[in-house]
Scaffold this motif. Sequence first.
Motif, PDB file in Angstrom:
ATOM      1  N   CYS A 194      35.510  42.172  39.213  1.00  0.00           N
ATOM      2  CA  CYS A 194      34.474  43.161  39.531  1.00  0.00           C
ATOM      3  C   CYS A 194      35.036  44.558  39.224  1.00  0.00           C
ATOM      4  O   CYS A 194      36.244  44.720  39.053  1.00  0.00           O
ATOM      5  N   CYS A 199      38.023  45.582  41.618  1.00  0.00           N
ATOM      6  CA  CYS A 199      39.294  44.896  41.326  1.00  0.00           C
ATOM      7  C   CYS A 199      39.850  45.340  39.973  1.00  0.00           C
ATOM      8  O   CYS A 199      41.057  45.535  39.826  1.00  0.00           O
ATOM      9  N   CYS A 235      33.777  37.494  40.713  1.00  0.00           N
ATOM     10  CA  CYS A 235      35.094  38.078  40.464  1.00  0.00           C
ATOM     11  C   CYS A 235      36.160  37.041  40.819  1.00  0.00           C
ATOM     12  O   CYS A 235      36.117  36.457  41.905  1.00  0.00           O
ATOM     13  N   SER A 277      33.185  38.562  44.629  1.00  0.00           N
ATOM     14  CA  SER A 277      31.895  39.259  44.668  1.00  0.00           C
ATOM     15  C   SER A 277      31.154  38.952  43.361  1.00  0.00           C
ATOM     16  O   SER A 277      31.775  38.705  42.324  1.00  0.00           O
ATOM     17  N   CYS A 323      38.015  38.584  44.218  1.00  0.00           N
ATOM     18  CA  CYS A 323      37.369  38.835  45.523  1.00  0.00           C
ATOM     19  C   CYS A 323      36.066  38.075  45.681  1.00  0.00           C
ATOM     20  O   CYS A 323      35.429  38.172  46.729  1.00  0.00           O
TER      21      CYS A 323
END
Length: 239
Positions: free
Chosen positions: A33, A36, A18, A23, A21
Amino acid sequence: MLPDLARGLRDLVYPNVCVRCQSLLGDSVNDFCPTCTHSITHDPHRTCPRCASTVAEFADVAAGCPRCRDDRFHFDSVIRLGEYDGLLRDCILSMKHRAGETLAECVGLLWAKHQEACFREIGADIVIPVPLHWWRRLRRSYNQSECLASAVADQLKVPHLPSALKRIRPTKSQVVLTAAGRRINMKGAFRASSRANLAGRKVLLVDDVLTTGSTASEAARALKEGGATSVFVAILAHR
Ligand SMILES: [Zn+2]
Ligand SMILES: [Zn+2]
């Protein structure tokens, strides 16, 4: 949209995470993601059709909301992705720096996909970003509104004309100015390019943030002086 090659290279250098963030995304086609994506695109509020500010659920906004009712705008309407808050606000602030260009491209793509139906309903035939003055653009190295407009135009398959509107003089930062001060500050700040063929065009004018509407209104005025018949404003966030 990022050109396919650039996107491919980025995926090669960085794992598929992402952009906000970090992830892991797995095989998601988005740059964000799911958490988000939801934070950026979820707008639970009813908005004023004239200025896009948040309004009460049952407020009568036929002639605008309490914030804009007494204002005269040169644009026809405003749509927004959300409020200037949370992750959307964080993204907008990050996009105001040199290093924010990739983020701006990713936000633009997400926005363009998420509100495609709204943009199509407007029926604009060209997309134009609110320009920066050349000096500010040089310092930032890019114009975030141009990135956003490019993604929207790509999604709608209509021309993106960033050079159709010029900022012909530098303006003070609007942040500390009153509404009246903002109007004076922006007066005559834009001019439509004499080479842009705007006669009879319906323009979608793209910017990151709208506060009092004075910038978008002056830009719309210049576009209409250049021949545009209507100017609809699309913003990421209303402040
Ligand atoms: Zn994320
Ligand atoms: Zn309003």
